[in-house]
Design a protein around this motif. Structure first.
Motif, short mmCIF file in Angstrom:
data_model
loop_
_atom_site.label_atom_id
_atom_site.label_comp_id
_atom_site.label_asym_id
_atom_site.label_seq_id
_atom_site.Cartn_x
_atom_site.Cartn_y
_atom_site.Cartn_z
N ASP A 57 0.83 -1.21 0.00
CA ASP A 57 0.00 0.00 0.00
C ASP A 57 0.87 1.26 0.00
OD1 ASP A 57 -2.34 -1.51 0.01
OD2 ASP A 57 -2.42 -1.54 2.22
N ASP A 58 1.94 1.25 0.79
CA ASP A 58 2.87 2.38 0.79
C ASP A 58 3.50 2.57 -0.58
OD1 ASP A 58 2.35 2.80 3.46
OD2 ASP A 58 4.17 1.77 4.16
N ALA A 60 2.21 1.65 -3.50
CA ALA A 60 1.18 2.16 -4.40
C ALA A 60 0.94 3.66 -4.17
CB ALA A 60 -0.12 1.38 -4.20
N GLU A 61 0.95 4.06 -2.90
CA GLU A 61 0.77 5.48 -2.58
C GLU A 61 1.91 6.33 -3.14
OE1 GLU A 61 -1.68 8.34 -1.11
OE2 GLU A 61 -2.07 6.19 -1.04
N ARG A 62 3.11 5.84 -3.00
CA ARG A 62 4.27 6.58 -3.54
C ARG A 62 4.18 6.68 -5.06
NH1 ARG A 62 10.09 4.97 -0.99
NH2 ARG A 62 9.76 5.77 1.10
N LEU A 63 3.78 5.60 -5.70
CA LEU A 63 3.67 5.62 -7.16
C LEU A 63 2.58 6.59 -7.61
CD1 LEU A 63 4.15 1.84 -7.98
CD2 LEU A 63 5.74 3.70 -8.44
N ARG A 64 1.49 6.66 -6.88
CA ARG A 64 0.41 7.60 -7.22
C ARG A 64 0.88 9.05 -7.14
NH1 ARG A 64 -2.87 4.72 -3.50
NH2 ARG A 64 -3.73 2.96 -4.61
N HIS A 65 1.73 9.31 -6.17
CA HIS A 65 2.20 10.68 -5.99
C HIS A 65 3.52 10.97 -6.72
CE1 HIS A 65 -0.85 11.61 -3.06
NE2 HIS A 65 -0.53 10.52 -2.37
N GLY A 66 4.03 9.97 -7.44
CA GLY A 66 5.25 10.16 -8.23
C GLY A 66 6.49 10.33 -7.38
N GLN A 67 6.53 9.73 -6.22
CA GLN A 67 7.65 9.89 -5.31
C GLN A 67 8.58 8.69 -5.27
OE1 GLN A 67 5.82 10.61 -1.56
NE2 GLN A 67 5.37 12.76 -2.02
#
Length: 68
Positions: A57-58, A60-67
């Motif tokens: 989940d972390d 996926a969250e990073r990928l969503r925010h481009g980080q």
């Protein structure tokens, strides 16, 4: 004559000891350099591991925010 021979022998032994000491110092310097490179690589790996996402989940969250 014997005195000159003993003096020459003492000088020769001193020079050989000095050479051996220099070789030993060179090997120690090389070993230190290798240890420093290894330590630096390990430190960078530990820093990268500390920054990694802890779960999917972390990630996926990073990928969503481009980080990533």
């Amino acid at each position: 004559m014997l005195r000159y021979g003993l003096t020459a022998l003492a000088i020769l032994l001193f020079l050989l000891t000095l050479r051996r000491s220099g070789e030993r110092a060179g090997r120690l310097a090389e070993r230190l350099e290798t240890m420093e490179k290894t330590h630096d690589a390990q430190r960078r790996m530990l820093q990268a591991a500390a920054r990694r996402p802890h779960s999917r989940d972390d990630l996926a969250e990073r990928l969503r925010h481009g980080q990533f």
